[in-house]
Scaffold this motif. Structure first.
Motif, PDB file in Angstrom:
ATOM      1  N   SER A  26       1.050  -1.163  -0.297  1.00  0.00           N
ATOM      2  CA  SER A  26       0.191   0.407   0.104  1.00  0.00           C
ATOM      3  C   SER A  26       0.737   1.577  -0.082  1.00  0.00           C
ATOM      4  CB  SER A  26      -0.885   0.176   1.379  1.00  0.00           C
ATOM      5  OG  SER A  26       0.191   0.013   2.515  1.00  0.00           O
ATOM      6  N   ILE A  27       2.647   1.671   0.439  1.00  0.00           N
ATOM      7  CA  ILE A  27       2.771   2.646   0.813  1.00  0.00           C
ATOM      8  C   ILE A  27       4.231   2.312  -0.631  1.00  0.00           C
ATOM      9  CG2 ILE A  27       5.699   3.035   0.978  1.00  0.00           C
ATOM     10  CD1 ILE A  27       4.821   2.364   3.868  1.00  0.00           C
ATOM     11  N   THR A  28       3.620   1.414  -1.658  1.00  0.00           N
ATOM     12  CA  THR A  28       3.904   1.902  -2.761  1.00  0.00           C
ATOM     13  C   THR A  28       2.658   2.575  -3.573  1.00  0.00           C
ATOM     14  OG1 THR A  28       5.457   0.783  -2.904  1.00  0.00           O
ATOM     15  CG2 THR A  28       4.826   0.787  -5.066  1.00  0.00           C
ATOM     16  N   TYR A  29       1.746   1.425  -3.700  1.00  0.00           N
ATOM     17  CA  TYR A  29      -0.087   1.873  -4.235  1.00  0.00           C
ATOM     18  C   TYR A  29      -0.406   3.412  -3.855  1.00  0.00           C
ATOM     19  CZ  TYR A  29      -4.614   2.753  -5.336  1.00  0.00           C
ATOM     20  OH  TYR A  29      -6.074   2.302  -6.337  1.00  0.00           O
ATOM     21  N   GLY A  30       0.278   3.746  -2.856  1.00  0.00           N
ATOM     22  CA  GLY A  30      -0.557   5.652  -2.638  1.00  0.00           C
ATOM     23  C   GLY A  30      -1.145   6.112  -1.135  1.00  0.00           C
ATOM     24  N   GLY A  82       6.600  12.679   3.577  1.00  0.00           N
ATOM     25  CA  GLY A  82       7.132  11.196   3.755  1.00  0.00           C
ATOM     26  C   GLY A  82       7.289  10.363   1.959  1.00  0.00           C
ATOM     27  N   ALA A  83       5.886  10.614   1.242  1.00  0.00           N
ATOM     28  CA  ALA A  83       6.339   9.767   0.131  1.00  0.00           C
ATOM     29  C   ALA A  83       7.619  10.611  -0.841  1.00  0.00           C
ATOM     30  CB  ALA A  83       4.699   9.922  -1.115  1.00  0.00           C
ATOM     31  N   SER A 122       1.791   9.280  -4.798  1.00  0.00           N
ATOM     32  CA  SER A 122       2.803   8.505  -4.274  1.00  0.00           C
ATOM     33  C   SER A 122       4.241   8.436  -4.664  1.00  0.00           C
ATOM     34  CB  SER A 122       1.696   7.203  -4.771  1.00  0.00           C
ATOM     35  OG  SER A 122       2.014   7.599  -6.592  1.00  0.00           O
ATOM     36  N   TYR A 123       4.909   7.491  -4.135  1.00  0.00           N
ATOM     37  CA  TYR A 123       6.181   8.024  -4.247  1.00  0.00           C
ATOM     38  C   TYR A 123       6.920   7.271  -5.844  1.00  0.00           C
ATOM     39  CZ  TYR A 123       9.144   3.302  -4.673  1.00  0.00           C
ATOM     40  OH  TYR A 123       9.304   2.538  -4.804  1.00  0.00           O
ATOM     41  N   GLN A 153       8.511   9.923 -10.648  1.00  0.00           N
ATOM     42  CA  GLN A 153       8.569   9.812 -12.704  1.00  0.00           C
ATOM     43  C   GLN A 153       9.161  11.342 -12.955  1.00  0.00           C
ATOM     44  OE1 GLN A 153       7.102   8.113 -15.581  1.00  0.00           O
ATOM     45  NE2 GLN A 153       8.839   9.844 -16.065  1.00  0.00           N
ATOM     46  N   GLN A 154       8.478  12.494 -12.110  1.00  0.00           N
ATOM     47  CA  GLN A 154       8.414  14.049 -12.186  1.00  0.00           C
ATOM     48  C   GLN A 154       9.836  14.096 -11.458  1.00  0.00           C
ATOM     49  OE1 GLN A 154       5.716  15.736  -9.103  1.00  0.00           O
ATOM     50  NE2 GLN A 154       4.630  15.097  -9.356  1.00  0.00           N
TER      51      GLN A 154
END
Length: 687
Positions: free
Chosen positions: A31-35, A201-202, A45-46, A51-52
């Motif tokens: 879920s942390i990767t999902y956002g 945090g992300a 999300s991270y 990507q940015q």
């Protein structure tokens, strides 16, 4: 000729096409990767933030499954989810894996922990099959805060076991290890639900992955404590460390030594400098191909960290002998690194900008090493100055003093988070309503942060805070030892302080990697506060229970109404006496006044033996005073006392068979027992 031109054109087009090929980055996880934890996972999300940061040359996709476990026998195995199949089909050139947080569930780790390494290796191998050229990064787990409901029932311990397993996997599977834990750990407000990072945090995680993929750590950097005029610890192997871009060669030069290191994939480098001879000045140069840092007027000598609360912070300008001492303070062989708070914890409400800075650990002002002069010494710690001056006079080598004391701060604020999580987790819970913490401390903190709407708002008095904002930034800068003047903000509960003080000493020694670093502290002085008699005796007992420690008595220099007595010279010099005797081997320097050793009750009197008891007498030439004795009824009566054969004989006509004796047992005491060095005896209670 025509065929040649066509061939060149084809090669050119292929080159352009290849140049335009975007690197595919697969972010795999739970879920942390999902956002979960951010309001818009597609943007916040991270992986989205990554990507940015990476830009047009990369395509970042996220394959996060909420609730997923790494364990294939877990309650929701990632390798059985659609997201896993999609990630394989994506065949990323770079695969970033963050799994294991959900494996701390009691349904999983207790039963299936033995499969974790094999299952993780199988996951890694599956991505290598999908793209044999892929580069794999695996992440140490994000923190789980102590607020988590299962923290003490297993999550804390299993989380750490999984971290160790991940480090083992990285080593033997030959994949790159990145750290999702350390960057978030000191910022619990970024984990609102104790597990999922918020938007900020992300962004921290995205930066960590960006650095891991690109090796761009911002170029050569040194800890802030490295400046001109600094003092480096002499006479021992000296580790100098910093950061640079991955793979960069770093050259360190000092005193005809030139050492080189190659920065690791984590951006860190370190070199060991052979012991420097005391003196100088030296020039320290740290360089890479892109940047060169030069530090001038560097000395090698004795470096001490001076910390605690307001009585250590108390300026030389305010001390009783300031008028004569400040004008004579010029000494180029004493240097200060003076860490002062941006905002004093006065009885005020702080505004929003202050509160945000506190959460980001931006509590101390920027500072630099300075040379001791009337201008710099006047606003420096009086106790630290007198301590350093006596050392410098005696040792005839440079002395560096780092001071980060904060007025009103409790002991728990200076201990690292991990130590408290394992050894005293109860003090972390809801700290502003926690009876382990002194009510004045909680009240002042509540007033300072009254304007905050953040339930996780931080404050300098919070457990761990001053360690995270004032000790971690020193980054293990080599020191000879510590001096400490604190306790006023823990005197309400000596039992709690006894536990905290041991943890404090252990915490700092662990941080500097030396279990024998000396720790010399000041026993609280005299003032009309009822609990201080017991607290002073508790401090005395602690000295006998912790190795490589010493206590400077200050009860004879107290003030009945002022918690900040102005006679600081004696206090600093008494701390220096401990260092000279125990650390530097000056056996002709007596480190302490009489310290209670033992008592024998015989013939209606108590016969008390002391350490450091040569030439017992009184400070004013009058009879020994403030001794009391009690029988088995526990009622104390004033007693007479005389020096007899190097001991103190104590008796009272009102107590025929004494069983307990105490000395200086008044919050503000006029006790007068001293030894031949003129140093006062510690107050005590003995049975």
């Amino acid at each position: 000729m025509k065929k040649t031109l066509i061939l060149i054109l084809c090669l050119f087009l292929c080159t352009v096409s290849f140049a335009r090929k975007r690197v595919k980055v697969a972010c795999v996880g739970n879920s942390i990767t999902y956002g979960i934890g951010v309001s818009d996972p597609d943007k916040e999300s991270y992986p989205a933030r990554l990507q940015q940061m990476l830009g047009e040359g990369y395509t970042v996709e996220r394959f996060g499954k909420p609730g997923a476990t790494l364990l294939n026998k877990g309650h929701r195995p990632f390798m059985q989810q659609k997201e896993f199949k999609d990630a394989l089909a994506f065949a990323g050139d770079v695969v970033v894996i963050h799994l294991g947080v959900n494996d701390t569930d009691p349904r999983d780790w207790p039963n299936y922990r033995d499969f974790f390494i094999a299952d993780y290796r199988a996951l890694i191998d599956s991505f290598r099959v999908a793209n044999p050229e892929c580069r794999i990064l695996i992440a140490r787990l994000t923190p789980i805060a102590d607020r988590h409901p299962r923290f003490e029932s297993g999550t804390r311990d299993w989380h750490d076991e999984i971290q160790l397993a991940i480090e083992t996997i990285a080593k033997y599977a030959q994949v790159q290890l990145i750290d999702f834990h350390a960057p978030l750990y000191p910022y619990p407000f970024m984990l609102p639900d104790a597990v999922h990072p918020d938007k900020e945090g992300a962004a921290v995680l995205a930066k960590t992955v960006y650095e891991g993929i690109t090796g761009d750590f911002g170029g050569l950097q040194m800890p802030e404590i490295y400046t001109d005029n600094m003092v480096l610890q002499h006479g021992r192997l000296l580790t100098i460390q910093g950061k640079a871009d991955a793979g960069e060669k770093v050259t360190v030069s000092i005193d005809r030594q030139q050492l080189q290191a190659v920065t690791g994939a984590d951006g860190k480098w370190a070199v060991d400098v052979r012991p420097l001879k005391a003196g100088g000045p030296y020039t320290l140069t740290v360089s890479t191909e892109k940047r060169k840092l030069v530090y001038e007027n560097v000395l090698a000598g004795e470096v001490w960290l001076c910390s605690g609360q307001s009585n250590m912070e108390f300026y030389l300008n305010w001390s009783a002998t300031a008028a004569q001492d400040v004008p004579q303070a010029a000494n180029s062989n004493i240097r200060f690194y003076d860490m002062k708070a941006r905002w004093r914890t006065d009885a005020v409400e702080w505004d929003a900008s202050v509160l945000d800075s506190l959460n980001h650990l931006q509590y101390y002002k920027d500072t630099r090493w300075t040379v001791c002069s009337p201008e710099t010494a006047g606003n420096f710690s009086a106790v630290a100055y007198y301590f350093g001056k006596k050392l410098q006079d005696s040792l005839q080598v440079p002395v560096g003093l780092i001071c980060n004391a904060i007025g009103g701060s409790p002991t728990e604020a200076w201990i690292d988070r991990s130590t408290l999580e394992y050894r005293f987790p109860a003090i972390l819970r809801n700290w502003m309503q926690n009876d382990f913490i002194q009510d004045w401390v909680r009240g002042r903190a509540a007033l300072n942060v009254k304007k905050s709407f953040n339930k996780l708002q931080r404050h300098p008095y919070e457990p761990c805070y001053l360690y995270e904002s004032g000790i971690r930034p020193l980054e293990q800068f080599p020191v000879k030892g510590f001096i400490w003047y604190q306790g006023e903000s823990n005197a309400h509960n000596r039992e709690t302080h006894e536990k905290l003080f041991r943890l404090l000493v252990e915490s700092w020694r662990k941080n500097w990697g030396d279990a024998e670093l000396p720790f010399y502290f000041v026993q609280l002085s005299s003032i009309d506060r009822p609990s201080w008699t017991w607290f002073r005796d508790s401090q005395r007992r602690l000295m006998a229970e912790i190795p490589h420690i010493g206590m400077a008595v200050s009860s004879d220099r107290g003030d009945s109404l002022d918690v900040h007595p102005k006679q600081k010279r004696e206090v600093g010099e008494r701390l220096a006496a401990w260092a000279l005797n125990k650390t530097y081997g000056y056996k002709n320097v007596i480190p302490s006044g009489p310290l209670y050793k033992s008592v024998v009750f015989s013939g209606g009197a108590a016969y008390i033996s002391f350490d450091y008891a040569e030439k017992l007498s009184t400070s004013d030439g009058k009879p020994v005073r403030t001794f009391e004795v009690a029988g088995d009824d526990g009622l104390f009566y004033p007693a007479q006392a005389v020096v007899e054969n190097g001991k103190i004989k104590v008796w009272s006509d009102k107590v025929k068979e004494p069983e307990t004796v105490r000395y200086g047992w008044q919050p503000f005491t006029r006790a007068n027992l001293v030894n031949g060095a003129g140093l006062p005896a510690s107050t005590f209670r003995a049975e």
